[in-house]
Motif scaffolding. Structure first.
Motif, mmCIF file in Angstrom:
data_model
loop_
_atom_site.group_PDB
_atom_site.id
_atom_site.type_symbol
_atom_site.label_atom_id
_atom_site.label_comp_id
_atom_site.label_asym_id
_atom_site.label_seq_id
_atom_site.Cartn_x
_atom_site.Cartn_y
_atom_site.Cartn_z
ATOM 1 N N LEU A 73 0.836 -1.281 -0.090
ATOM 2 C CA LEU A 73 0.193 -0.005 0.269
ATOM 3 C C LEU A 73 0.817 1.450 0.192
ATOM 4 C CD1 LEU A 73 -2.811 -0.998 2.443
ATOM 5 C CD2 LEU A 73 -2.629 -1.327 0.255
ATOM 6 N N ALA A 98 -11.462 -4.050 3.469
ATOM 7 C CA ALA A 98 -10.364 -4.898 3.006
ATOM 8 C C ALA A 98 -10.870 -6.146 3.053
ATOM 9 C CB ALA A 98 -9.202 -4.615 3.701
ATOM 10 N N THR A 99 -11.002 -7.039 2.029
ATOM 11 C CA THR A 99 -10.876 -8.508 2.035
ATOM 12 C C THR A 99 -9.863 -8.945 1.964
ATOM 13 O OG1 THR A 99 -13.151 -8.080 0.924
ATOM 14 C CG2 THR A 99 -12.039 -10.421 0.820
ATOM 15 N N LYS A 105 -12.945 -10.049 6.247
ATOM 16 C CA LYS A 105 -13.222 -8.558 5.886
ATOM 17 C C LYS A 105 -12.991 -7.553 7.236
ATOM 18 C CE LYS A 105 -16.903 -9.686 2.049
ATOM 19 N NZ LYS A 105 -15.988 -9.108 1.090
ATOM 20 N N ILE A 108 -11.226 -0.339 7.594
ATOM 21 C CA ILE A 108 -10.212 0.308 7.492
ATOM 22 C C ILE A 108 -10.653 1.863 8.087
ATOM 23 C CG2 ILE A 108 -8.015 1.314 6.814
ATOM 24 C CD1 ILE A 108 -8.017 -1.195 4.872
ATOM 25 N N ILE A 136 -4.157 -7.827 9.641
ATOM 26 C CA ILE A 136 -3.707 -7.233 8.222
ATOM 27 C C ILE A 136 -2.139 -7.112 8.401
ATOM 28 C CG2 ILE A 136 -3.937 -4.987 6.900
ATOM 29 C CD1 ILE A 136 -6.725 -4.541 7.505
ATOM 30 N N GLY A 140 -0.034 -4.045 4.289
ATOM 31 C CA GLY A 140 -1.351 -4.499 3.560
ATOM 32 C C GLY A 140 -1.032 -5.396 2.469
ATOM 33 N N ILE A 143 -3.972 -7.907 1.431
ATOM 34 C CA ILE A 143 -5.100 -7.818 1.386
ATOM 35 C C ILE A 143 -5.561 -8.012 -0.408
ATOM 36 C CG2 ILE A 143 -6.682 -5.842 0.760
ATOM 37 C CD1 ILE A 143 -5.139 -4.160 2.870
ATOM 38 N N SER A 145 -8.673 -7.552 -1.958
ATOM 39 C CA SER A 145 -9.410 -6.565 -2.531
ATOM 40 C C SER A 145 -9.652 -5.332 -1.670
ATOM 41 C CB SER A 145 -10.639 -7.206 -3.166
ATOM 42 O OG SER A 145 -11.550 -7.843 -2.184
ATOM 43 N N LEU A 146 -10.361 -4.267 -1.979
ATOM 44 C CA LEU A 146 -10.754 -2.929 -1.481
ATOM 45 C C LEU A 146 -12.066 -2.666 -1.782
ATOM 46 C CD1 LEU A 146 -7.220 -1.267 -1.287
ATOM 47 C CD2 LEU A 146 -8.411 -2.235 0.718
ATOM 48 N N PHE A 163 -3.829 3.666 -4.141
ATOM 49 C CA PHE A 163 -3.883 2.379 -3.387
ATOM 50 C C PHE A 163 -2.486 1.459 -3.329
ATOM 51 C CE2 PHE A 163 -5.132 1.586 -7.730
ATOM 52 C CZ PHE A 163 -4.048 0.578 -8.045
#
Length: 412
Positions: A73, A98-99, A105, A108, A136, A140, A143, A145-146, A163
């Motif tokens: 990130l 965030a997944t 999940k 954030i 997390i 990041g 992660i 997906s967002l 991102f």
């Protein structure tokens, strides 16, 4: 009767223009990242831009972003990793979810306002210690997906979501690709999407860019002139692809065939003298006896705000033989449309090069060798001299080919 404009629900979006590559990263033993090294260039952040190009306020705008596994990130100003949001002040962020790679999940929080100029507001969503405790990774990288949601997006306004810092911690090798995709939707039914595949590479060293030029009085070099044709102004530009607060040093040479008073050279940035900048004269120690200087700056200037070495007159050291007889002029040569006009200036353009950066610790300047040069050669007016007169430009080009690029410009 008045004509009503039909409602138009519409969204546009795109990945922002960035570096051609995404660069491999790793975590060092001390917990820092390779991408923290100021001597390596990772390029600009990765971000998505969403625009409401319709005439209706879009409600609950959600951008779903699928990340390449191992995406690092954005590195925030407080040293943490996270996301950056930027939009018009009228638009308000709602949530970021965030997944993780394991399917969990995690919310954030958008906890920091980075700036507010009355028209735009920036927000940061850092990975805090609480989020790290929830599973997390601090950077990041786990992660998958967002989902970034704004409560609304007014017509004609834009949302930017940064991102990634353009780093990737992955087993993929240079030459393979990292894939990113997104889908933007609104409660109004508007949608847009995009996908991007980026080649993976190892990070580059800091790129240095040097430019230099000589401006002749009246715009032309006149070797037998008595009205200033042998007097010129010299200027050099120092800049990098990005800014760093690390001290830097540069080695410059006055082109062969020219002399300058060292005390006339000064360092400027934004029309002010550079605070803490130094110019040290080493003497005529160039490969061909050129005057040589070490330029020391307490930071690394970038292309958006370069440092200029200028304000000095240079004098051509050519002297015309007073007893020389001018030869009979040669007949005019046929005009070749492919040849450059003799009234155009001589240009040497040097591409960016990658020397080993010099830090404040070493205090040893670099000799910069350009990787490539593009030269457009022009002839000087014939004066009949058999000695250095006709070779001055060639000598000047030789000097700049080893250190700097020269630009001789003609006044408008």
């Amino acid at each position: 009767m008045p004509v009503e404009t039909p409602a138009r629900n519409s969204l546009d979006s795109s990945f922002a223009i960035g570096d051609d590559n995404i660069y491999r990263d790793h975590v060092n033993q001390d917990g820092s990242h390779q991408s923290d090294d100021p001597k390596l260039a990772y390029g600009p952040q990765r971000r998505i831009e969403i625009i409401n190009n319709g005439n209706q306020t879009q409600q609950d705008i959600t951008t779903h972003i699928d990340l390449e596994p191992g995406t690092v990130l954005v590195k925030l100003s407080n040293g943490k990793y996270g996301l950056l949001l930027n939009s018009s002040a009228i638009n308000k962020p709602k949530s970021i979810v965030a997944t993780l790679n394991d399917g969990r999940k995690v919310n954030i929080p958008i906890s920091i306002s980075t700036f507010n100029d009355g028209r735009s507001i920036g927000y940061a969503a850092p990975i805090t210690s609480d989020l790290i405790d929830s599973g997390i990774n601090a950077d990041g990288t786990n992660i998958a997906s967002l989902d970034v949601t704004y409560t609304s997006l007014e017509p004609g306004t834009k949302l930017e979501i940064s991102f990634g810092n353009n780093g990737l911690i992955s087993d993929k090798k240079p030459g393979e690709v990292a894939t990113y995709s997104y889908t933007v939707t609104s409660a109004n039914g508007a949608s847009h999407n995009g996908v991007q595949s980026i080649p993976i590479a190892d990070p580059k060293g800091f790129q240095y860019q040097f430019t230099g030029w000589i401006n002749f009085t009246g715009g032309d070099y006149q070797p037998n002139s008595e009205n200033g044709g042998n007097l010129a102004k010299v200027s050099y530009t120092l800049q990098h692809v990005s800014y760093s607060d690390e001290a830097s040093s540069y080695l410059i040479e006055i082109p062969r065939g020219f002399t300058v008073n060292p005390s006339d050279l000064h360092l400027f940035q934004k029309n002010k003298e550079v605070e803490g900048g130094k110019i040290e004269y080493l003497g005529t120690v160039g490969e061909h006896g050129e005057q040589t200087f070490v330029i020391s700056i307490p930071f690394m200037p970038y292309y958006g705000s370069p440092v200029f070495v200028k304000d000095a007159n240079v004098t051509v050291t050519y002297t015309k033989n007073p007893v020389e007889v001018q030869p009979t002029p040669k007949p005019a040569e046929p005009v070749d449309s492919n040849k450059p006009s003799p009234t155009e200036p001589t240009n040497i353009v040097t591409n960016q090069v990658n020397p080993t950066p010099v830090t404040a610790k070493s205090q040893t300047p670099n000799r910069v060798a350009p990787s490539q040069q593009t030269t457009t050669s022009k002839k000087l007016p014939q004066t009949g001299e058999e000695h250095n007169g006709l070779t001055t430009i060639g000598l000047l080009m030789l000097s700049l080919a080893t250190e700097l690029s020269l630009k001789k410009r003609k006044k408008d």
